[in-house]
Write a protein that holds these residues in place. Structure first.
Motif, short mmCIF file in Angstrom:
data_model
loop_
_atom_site.label_atom_id
_atom_site.label_comp_id
_atom_site.label_asym_id
_atom_site.label_seq_id
_atom_site.Cartn_x
_atom_site.Cartn_y
_atom_site.Cartn_z
N PHE A 277 -4.97 -1.53 -5.21
CA PHE A 277 -3.99 -2.53 -4.77
C PHE A 277 -4.45 -3.92 -5.24
CE2 PHE A 277 -4.37 0.71 -1.31
CZ PHE A 277 -3.22 1.43 -1.63
N PRO A 278 -4.13 -4.29 -6.47
CA PRO A 278 -4.60 -5.57 -7.04
C PRO A 278 -4.20 -6.79 -6.20
CG PRO A 278 -3.72 -4.17 -8.77
CD PRO A 278 -3.38 -3.50 -7.49
N VAL B 45 0.81 -1.22 0.00
CA VAL B 45 0.00 0.00 0.00
C VAL B 45 0.84 1.27 0.00
CG1 VAL B 45 -1.88 -1.20 1.18
CG2 VAL B 45 -0.22 0.07 2.53
N GLY B 46 2.17 1.12 0.06
CA GLY B 46 3.04 2.28 -0.07
C GLY B 46 3.10 3.18 1.15
N ILE B 47 3.28 2.57 2.32
CA ILE B 47 3.46 3.36 3.54
C ILE B 47 4.76 2.94 4.21
CG2 ILE B 47 1.01 3.80 3.94
CD1 ILE B 47 0.96 1.47 5.89
N GLN B 48 5.25 3.77 5.13
CA GLN B 48 6.53 3.51 5.78
C GLN B 48 6.37 3.56 7.30
OE1 GLN B 48 9.30 2.58 4.23
NE2 GLN B 48 8.27 2.71 2.25
N LEU C 95 -0.68 4.63 11.82
CA LEU C 95 0.03 5.91 11.90
C LEU C 95 0.75 6.21 10.59
CD1 LEU C 95 0.68 8.34 13.60
CD2 LEU C 95 2.60 7.08 14.60
N ALA C 96 1.32 5.19 9.96
CA ALA C 96 1.96 5.40 8.66
C ALA C 96 0.92 5.80 7.61
CB ALA C 96 2.68 4.12 8.23
N GLU C 97 -0.25 5.20 7.67
CA GLU C 97 -1.33 5.57 6.75
C GLU C 97 -1.80 7.00 7.03
OE1 GLU C 97 -4.47 4.63 3.83
OE2 GLU C 97 -2.45 3.95 4.25
#
Length: 286
Positions: A109-110, A47-50, A276-278
């Motif tokens: 997000f496939p 999902v592209g978070i850190q 929190l990253a989201e």
């Protein structure tokens, strides 16, 4: 008598070997059919978070946001603030509509596409509550089994959590996070409230361990209706408190640790780092 003792020893030895053999085959099949998912690409990459180490000021800000979202989404379901909420949706409708949030999520997000619905209500839900269990994913059949006896405002998030396991999300914190996304992206306000409530509870529980004073201050932000729901949830689970639940939790904790979730049962609450990253990414706006 001597021959009888020898026979008994041989019998128990064979039973022990058979049990070990059965457990070995069972664990091998479990690992082959499901356990490898514990080593799949982590959800934060998908999902592209850190995620990173959580700081108290950020946690407080997250809690404030989630409390606001929870209050707001409850009002979208009902304006009744004096009684605990009963979602205006049947269990059957809940199971059917749970896929809607996954459908929205999979467009971006496939890898999180939900394809084959297989979610069932358990036949004796009170027994699961007795053991403190909300749902079970059975990897040998691919079925998600959900305890539908608790207050129904909790159930959409539980259903989506088990569905997350069905699509190969193994760790509990990641399944909670996927459940949160699926609930928030579901057009049904009942799911949105359940997802926000689940996330808010995890974040606030973490804050209570970090800063009990801040926790008490933020509790005052709960709407009267939300307070009623939390009381109903607490009263429900208190009915089932028993010594066996402690043993059940211990077994579950060991199982999670044996599958590379070093935090055991605490891994459920690790969803806070993902939330929190989201929040850093998009302020939880969808």
């Amino acid at each position: 008598m001597w021959l009888k003792q020898v026979s008994l020893k041989l019998f128990f030895k064979r039973v022990g070997l058979a049990a070990v053999g059965f457990l070995s085959v069972f664990y091998f099949l479990f690992t082959l059919m499901w356990g490898l998912n514990y080593h799949r690409r982590p959800i934060h990459d998908i999902v592209g978070i850190q995620p990173r180490t959580l700081a108290k000021p950020e946690l407080i800000t997250l809690c404030v946001k989630l409390i606001g979202l929870t209050n707001q989404s409850r009002q979208q379901v009902t304006q009744q603030e004096k009684q605990p909420l009963i979602l205006p949706i049947s269990h059957e409708q809940m199971l059917e509509e749970a896929t809607r949030g996954f459908a929205v999520m999979s467009r971006q997000f496939p890898e999180l596409t939900y394809t084959y619905p297989a979610v069932k209500q358990v036949y004796v839900p009170q027994l699961m509550s007795f053991f403190g269990i909300g749902g079970i994913y059975f990897p040998f059949t691919g079925e998600a089994n959900v305890n539908m006896d608790p207050p129904n405002f909790l159930l959409p998030a539980t259903v989506c959590h088990e569905m997350a396991h069905q699509i190969g999300v193994a760790s509990e914190d990641e399944a909670n996070f996927v459940s949160y996304l699926a609930c928030r992206l579901n057009p049904n306000p009942a799911f949105q409230y359940s997802g926000n409530l689940m996330a808010m509870k995890y974040a606030m529980n973490r804050l209570r361990t970090v800063d009990s004073v801040a926790f008490k201050q933020l509790e005052k932000r709960f709407s009267p209706g939300l307070q009623q729901d939390l009381k109903k949830n607490q009263a429900y689970w208190e009915k089932f408190q028993n010594p066996i639940e402690v043993v059940s939790d211990g077994i579950h904790d060991l199982f999670l640790k044996a599958n590379d979730q070093d935090e055991g049962l605490e891994s459920y609450s690790m969803v806070v780092e993902l939330l929190l990253a989201e929040f850093r990414k998009n302020q939880l706006k969808y």
